[in-house]
Design an enzyme around this catalytic site. Structure first.
Site, PDB file in Angstrom:
ATOM      1  N   HIS A 250       6.227   1.047  -3.682  1.00  0.00           N
ATOM      2  CA  HIS A 250       6.589   2.375  -3.187  1.00  0.00           C
ATOM      3  C   HIS A 250       6.218   3.414  -4.234  1.00  0.00           C
ATOM      4  O   HIS A 250       6.436   3.216  -5.430  1.00  0.00           O
ATOM      5  CB  HIS A 250       8.100   2.429  -2.905  1.00  0.00           C
ATOM      6  CG  HIS A 250       8.576   3.739  -2.382  1.00  0.00           C
ATOM      7  ND1 HIS A 250       9.429   4.563  -3.064  1.00  0.00           N
ATOM      8  CD2 HIS A 250       8.299   4.379  -1.213  1.00  0.00           C
ATOM      9  CE1 HIS A 250       9.666   5.651  -2.346  1.00  0.00           C
ATOM     10  NE2 HIS A 250       8.995   5.558  -1.231  1.00  0.00           N
ATOM     11  N   SER A 251       5.613   4.509  -3.780  1.00  0.00           N
ATOM     12  CA  SER A 251       5.350   5.676  -4.618  1.00  0.00           C
ATOM     13  C   SER A 251       4.527   5.297  -5.854  1.00  0.00           C
ATOM     14  O   SER A 251       3.480   4.653  -5.742  1.00  0.00           O
ATOM     15  CB  SER A 251       6.694   6.318  -5.008  1.00  0.00           C
ATOM     16  OG  SER A 251       6.517   7.563  -5.620  1.00  0.00           O
TER      17      SER A 251
END
EC number: 3.1.1.111
Length: 614
Positions: A250-251
């Site tokens: 994520h991210s």
């Protein structure tokens, strides 16, 4: 949950580290003795601290063995010690007043059938920024993703005897980085906001710092390898039976994971740039002696590089390079990922083949998939970095989890972005009059997609349309009418044109979008007719962005990489831009998407899973 020592009453397991220490101490004292069958204890029996046959000190507690079966743990906090002293003076025993009884083994005996399904696929879930601010958040997020996956597994993949296991990877809290230097230089005003930024956005600055970047990379790399080794030690048959490993990042975690897999290093990148600069001739005037010395320096550097290459070749032949990860990555799922921006700033530019190898070689990772919400401000597309004209092709729409008989993703054909111009505001009546969507997962019909990713496609289409008769005549005049007409209204001349066969190249590899098997059933027929015409005239609409083969057909990706979640019908785009970046964890749509690709190797050998609505 795995455990050896359990708390009386709640039967919750002790922390693994403490449990292992107690187990070692217990075996050193009582190995070979008979264990009583019952967990029952005569509570009226007085057990005094003096009766303890053995004691063991932990970091914050101590354990007393009164006999082999009666084991108590006590807190060594000051308040607990005071309370224990007072109650003992009043005549209560140490164990009954402040101790907590421990049991070696669970309250119920296990049966041979009482075991989970065989794990054939593990998924490491990697967090992005902000973990320092909210420690343990990745564990909670992974638990939400695991719970969503279990619901999908029970309903959609119940005919499989195996299951996918999700494991959180918490790599940030163990890093020291600059210590408290940044905190010491932070002003006191609006301290709460500053601390939040220091604990979240500062991770991006750490990663772009040449001083701390390696610490972040090594922190994640070591944690991934540690968890994999730990899992294999507890599941010795996993590797032997061909278990697969995927990563969901994520991210910022997507960028760090990518750099670990590919071995990208900014220092090596800088050295390559410096070598190119050294090879450039200096055009300013030089004397004969200076030019002669520079020529000798150039020859010496070239000779030095040749020697270094030979030396590296000998090292490579004598010893095998140890890979960064102890496992091969089957699928790399990016969620809300800024990876495309980092790659673009590193000089990655579109190529002329549709292979994933352009950004991530298949020998490193079998499949790269980029998942994003259309309003996620941190997420970017990856496909246009491989083939430039894919900036004008919409990402693949992720199916709703309750869609009946969804079209397999590999059968979904590329389609151009919708050319309709979006109005500045949408009335309530217009929003309500659109197609009704499932209660559990409402979506907005994809009539206004273009602006959420790129305006290139829309600008090209509208620019070509404004030329009118000069570039297609009836084609663009039809476009002008169909873009403003309702889907149910079909002009007579359009119907007549529909009856006529449309000439198209027989070898065209990009086809029009087939009818999606979804509950909405909403189709803009004029859009698909226009799209078919676009495929016959790609050079008119996208003269600079389209890559073509020698036989004049469009170059396609080997497989799609960008996958987009659907927007909600009553969802505010501005509010969604704030919340969408963290909305992936509990999404059932994301869970079904992940499991679809996890079980894909089994789908090829077995029947198609039952995808009835939940």
């Amino acid at each position: 949950m795995r455990g050896q020592w359990f708390i009386d009453g709640t039967w919750q397991p002790l922390e693994e580290e403490e449990s292992n220490l107690i187990e070692q101490e217990h075996l050193s004292c009582f190995r070979g003795q008979q264990i009583q069958e019952s967990f029952e204890m005569d509570v009226s029996k007085s057990i005094d601290g003096k009766d303890a046959v053995h004691s063991f000190k932990l970091s914050r507690n101590h354990v007393d063995w009164h006999n082999m079966d009666e084991v108590y743990i006590y807190s060594d906090a000051t308040t607990s010690k005071i309370a224990r002293t007072v109650t003992q003076k009043l005549g209560f025993s140490k164990a009954s007043s402040s101790g907590t009884r421990l049991h070696r083994g669970y309250v119920e005996e296990a049966s041979l059938e009482d075991k989970p399904s065989q794990t054939t696929h593990i998924v490491f879930v990697v967090h992005g920024i902000g973990q320092k601010m909210d420690q343990g958040r990745i564990i909670k997020n992974t638990a939400m993703m695991r719970e969503a996956a279990r619901k999908i597994e029970e309903r959609h993949f119940s005919n499989h005897a195996t299951h996918v296991e999700f494991l959180p990877v918490e790599w940030r809290s163990k890093l020291t980085l600059d210590g408290d230097t940044v905190d010491s230089i932070t002003p006191d005003k609006v301290r709460g906001l500053r601390d939040m930024l220091n604990s979240s956005a500062m991770d991006i600055m750490y990663y772009t710092s040449p001083l701390y970047r390696d610490e972040l990379v090594k922190g994640l790399q070591q944690e991934l390898n540690r968890l994999y080794s730990l899992f294999c030690s507890r599941n010795p048959d996993f590797e032997e039976k061909g278990g697969k490993v995927s990563i969901v990042s994520h991210s910022l975690g997507c960028v760090i994971t990518y750099d670990i897999m590919t071995g990208w290093n900014p220092v090596r990148f800088y050295e390559q740039l410096m070598e190119k600069e050294d090879e450039l001739p200096d055009e300013e005037w030089m004397s004969y002696e200076e030019r002669h010395l520079l020529d000798e320096l150039y020859l010496t550097k070239r000779r030095l590089r040749e020697i270094e290459e030979r030396l590296n070749g000998l090292k490579a032949s004598s010893m095998t390079q140890i890979p960064a990860l102890k496992f091969k990555v089957e699928n790399f799922f990016c969620m809300g990922s800024p990876l495309a921006v980092f790659l673009a700033l590193r000089g990655i530019r579109p190529g002329n083949t549709g292979s994933q190898d352009h950004i991530l070689p298949r020998e490193i990772c079998n499949r790269l998939l980029n998942i994003f919400h259309p309003t996620d401000p941190v997420a970017y597309r990856l496909e246009p970095l491989i083939l430039k004209h894919y900036s004008n092709i919409s990402p693949v729409q992720i199916h709703w989890y309750n869609t009946s008989n969804p079209l397999p993703y590999e059968h979904m054909k590329p389609c151009f972005l919708h050319p309709c111009k979006e109005s500045t505001s949408v009335s309530e009546n217009e929003g309500i009059s659109t197609i009704a969507s499932p209660v559990t997962s409402p979506v907005l019909p994809r009539r206004h997609y273009g602006e959420s990713i790129t305006n290139i496609g829309k600008a090209s289409i509208l620019g070509a349309a404004s030329i009118g008769k000069g570039l297609g005549g009836m084609l663009f005049s039809r476009f002008g009418r169909s873009s403003t007409a309702q889907p149910s209204e079909t002009p007579k001349d359009s119907m007549e044109d529909e009856k006529k066969p449309v000439a198209s190249p027989p070898t065209t590899t990009v086809a029009t979008q087939t009818l999606p098997h979804s509950s909405s059933g909403f189709l803009d027929s004029a859009y698909f007719r226009l799209q078919e015409s676009f495929l016959n005239l790609p050079h008119l609409l996208f003269p600079e962005n389209v890559m073509q083969n020698k036989d004049n057909t469009l170059v396609e990706l080997d497989h799609r990489i960008d996958f987009e979640l659907r927007e909600g019908l009553v969802e505010s785009r501005y509010w969604s831009a704030v919340t969408s970046h963290t909305a992936y964890w509990s999404s059932l749509d994301v869970a079904l998407f992940l499991l679809t690709f996890m079980y894909k190797h089994e789908h090829d050998n077995n029947a198609k899973p039952d995808l009835d609505p939940i």
